[in-house]
Design an enzyme around this catalytic site. Structure first.
Site, PDB file in Angstrom:
ATOM      1  N   HIS A  69      17.187  22.407   5.925  1.00  0.00           N
ATOM      2  CA  HIS A  69      17.531  23.624   5.631  1.00  0.00           C
ATOM      3  C   HIS A  69      18.324  23.524   4.112  1.00  0.00           C
ATOM      4  O   HIS A  69      18.703  24.520   3.518  1.00  0.00           O
ATOM      5  CB  HIS A  69      18.728  24.299   6.639  1.00  0.00           C
ATOM      6  CG  HIS A  69      20.105  23.553   6.523  1.00  0.00           C
ATOM      7  ND1 HIS A  69      20.320  22.745   7.649  1.00  0.00           N
ATOM      8  CD2 HIS A  69      21.138  24.001   5.887  1.00  0.00           C
ATOM      9  CE1 HIS A  69      21.723  22.308   7.149  1.00  0.00           C
ATOM     10  NE2 HIS A  69      22.177  23.300   6.177  1.00  0.00           N
ATOM     11  N   ASP A  79      15.577  19.871  11.949  1.00  0.00           N
ATOM     12  CA  ASP A  79      16.411  19.919  10.655  1.00  0.00           C
ATOM     13  C   ASP A  79      16.383  18.531   9.727  1.00  0.00           C
ATOM     14  O   ASP A  79      17.469  18.182   9.826  1.00  0.00           O
ATOM     15  CB  ASP A  79      17.734  20.534  10.954  1.00  0.00           C
ATOM     16  CG  ASP A  79      18.277  21.161   9.543  1.00  0.00           C
ATOM     17  OD1 ASP A  79      17.843  21.105   8.730  1.00  0.00           O
ATOM     18  OD2 ASP A  79      19.380  21.543   9.798  1.00  0.00           O
ATOM     19  N   GLN A 104      31.204  23.555   5.498  1.00  0.00           N
ATOM     20  CA  GLN A 104      30.208  23.895   4.332  1.00  0.00           C
ATOM     21  C   GLN A 104      30.186  22.641   3.247  1.00  0.00           C
ATOM     22  O   GLN A 104      31.152  22.122   2.994  1.00  0.00           O
ATOM     23  CB  GLN A 104      30.743  24.941   3.469  1.00  0.00           C
ATOM     24  CG  GLN A 104      30.438  26.324   4.240  1.00  0.00           C
ATOM     25  CD  GLN A 104      31.530  26.891   5.134  1.00  0.00           C
ATOM     26  OE1 GLN A 104      32.619  26.371   5.019  1.00  0.00           O
ATOM     27  NE2 GLN A 104      31.447  28.027   5.768  1.00  0.00           N
ATOM     28  N   GLY A 105      28.796  22.559   2.857  1.00  0.00           N
ATOM     29  CA  GLY A 105      28.608  21.240   1.993  1.00  0.00           C
ATOM     30  C   GLY A 105      28.440  19.937   2.468  1.00  0.00           C
ATOM     31  O   GLY A 105      28.166  19.145   1.728  1.00  0.00           O
ATOM     32  N   ASP A 106      28.509  19.800   3.786  1.00  0.00           N
ATOM     33  CA  ASP A 106      28.335  18.572   4.246  1.00  0.00           C
ATOM     34  C   ASP A 106      26.970  18.402   5.039  1.00  0.00           C
ATOM     35  O   ASP A 106      26.688  17.346   5.389  1.00  0.00           O
ATOM     36  CB  ASP A 106      29.298  18.346   5.347  1.00  0.00           C
ATOM     37  CG  ASP A 106      30.709  17.870   4.931  1.00  0.00           C
ATOM     38  OD1 ASP A 106      30.676  17.392   3.941  1.00  0.00           O
ATOM     39  OD2 ASP A 106      31.832  18.379   5.705  1.00  0.00           O
ATOM     40  N   SER A 107      26.243  19.584   4.907  1.00  0.00           N
ATOM     41  CA  SER A 107      24.834  19.744   5.425  1.00  0.00           C
ATOM     42  C   SER A 107      24.174  18.516   4.879  1.00  0.00           C
ATOM     43  O   SER A 107      24.231  18.237   3.726  1.00  0.00           O
ATOM     44  CB  SER A 107      23.999  21.033   5.094  1.00  0.00           C
ATOM     45  OG  SER A 107      24.482  22.124   5.936  1.00  0.00           O
TER      46      SER A 107
END
Length: 258
Positions: free
Chosen positions: A72, A117, A204-207
């Site tokens: 993603h 993913d 958020q931002g660790d994906s």
């Protein structure tokens, strides 16, 4: 698939406030999770395989020239020179940071916003740093894991300058399925977090960043890829990660094809 909202753990722009990433999955909207919540600052060199990607995601060096991240986080497969990988530092502002452009992206075949993913990013040149091996069996899909990233340290926060780390315990598929009303893709996803109390999670931002633990020889091994969750570090909503062991053979084959 229920109408449950999937909060993908990514930021839409580096340095921006973490915002919702739109999911294409019918009946599902997605919003964000980010830098590590409830963690502490990582030491320089502690996790040398960690990579920061310019679209606002994390990743790990699968080989010295290929980064493993989340599907993603990328728009599709093919030639791509728009991504910059930053490695070799915990401080993103450090003059010692190694920065290399991408040349190609391979997103998991069949990815449609739910499950599968994972993605690979080939770099223009190798980065001479240790790599992170991946789990090829389910033997390590349990216990206590480490997560690390430059994502938000609170729900709705922004990217961090320094790499943060935290430890999270395994959450069973049954408990995770119950938490998410059946939205867990059993067999493709693995959950971790403090189920009852919350307080520690990716955000958020660790994906795309790795979830890892020690193997029987004491070496780091990657068991998960930061994927999604409801909010960040909320009680009753553990983090959901791509189960790397399920896709290990596909990842290995895909990397060889790049």
């Amino acid at each position: 698939m229920s109408t449950l909202v999937r909060f993908m753990k990514r930021t839409l722009a580096v340095g921006a406030v973490a915002l919702a990433a739109v999911s294409l999955q019918p009946g599902t909207a997605s919003a964000g999770t980010a830098p590590v919540v409830g963690g502490t600052r990582a030491a320089q060199g502690e996790f040398p395989f960690m990579v920061r990607l310019s679209m606002g995601c994390g990743g790990a060096l699968y080989t010295q020239q290929i980064v493993l991240t989340a599907a993603h986080c990328v728009n599709g497969s093919g030639n791509n020179t728009s991504i910059t990988a930053t490695a070799g530092v915990v401080d993103l502002n450090s003059s010692s940071a190694i920065k290399v452009k991408s040349t190609k992206v391979l997103r998991a075949p069949g990815y449609n916003g739910t499950g599968k993913d994972w993605a690979l990013i080939k770099l223009a040149k190798p980065i001479n740093l240790p790599t992170l091996k991946i789990a090829e069996t389910k033997a390590y899909d349990n216990g206590t894991f480490t997560v690390a990233g430059w994502g938000a340290t609170r729900e709705g926060g922004g990217q961090q300058r320094y790499l943060m780390k935290a430890t999270v315990p395994f959450v069973s598929d049954a408990d995770c399925q119950a938490a998410y009303g059946g939205d867990l893709v059993a067999g493709e996803e693995i959950c971790a977090g403090l189920l009852d109390q919350g307080g520690v999670d990716t955000c958020q931002g660790d994906s795309g960043g790795p979830m890892f633990r020690r193997d029987n020889a004491g070496a780091w091994i990657q068991v998960g890829i930061v994927s999604w969750g409801i909010g960040c570090a909320r009680p009753d909503y553990p983090g959901v990660y791509t189960e790397v062991s399920t896709f290990a053979a596909q990842i290995k084959s895909a990397a060889a094809s790049m």
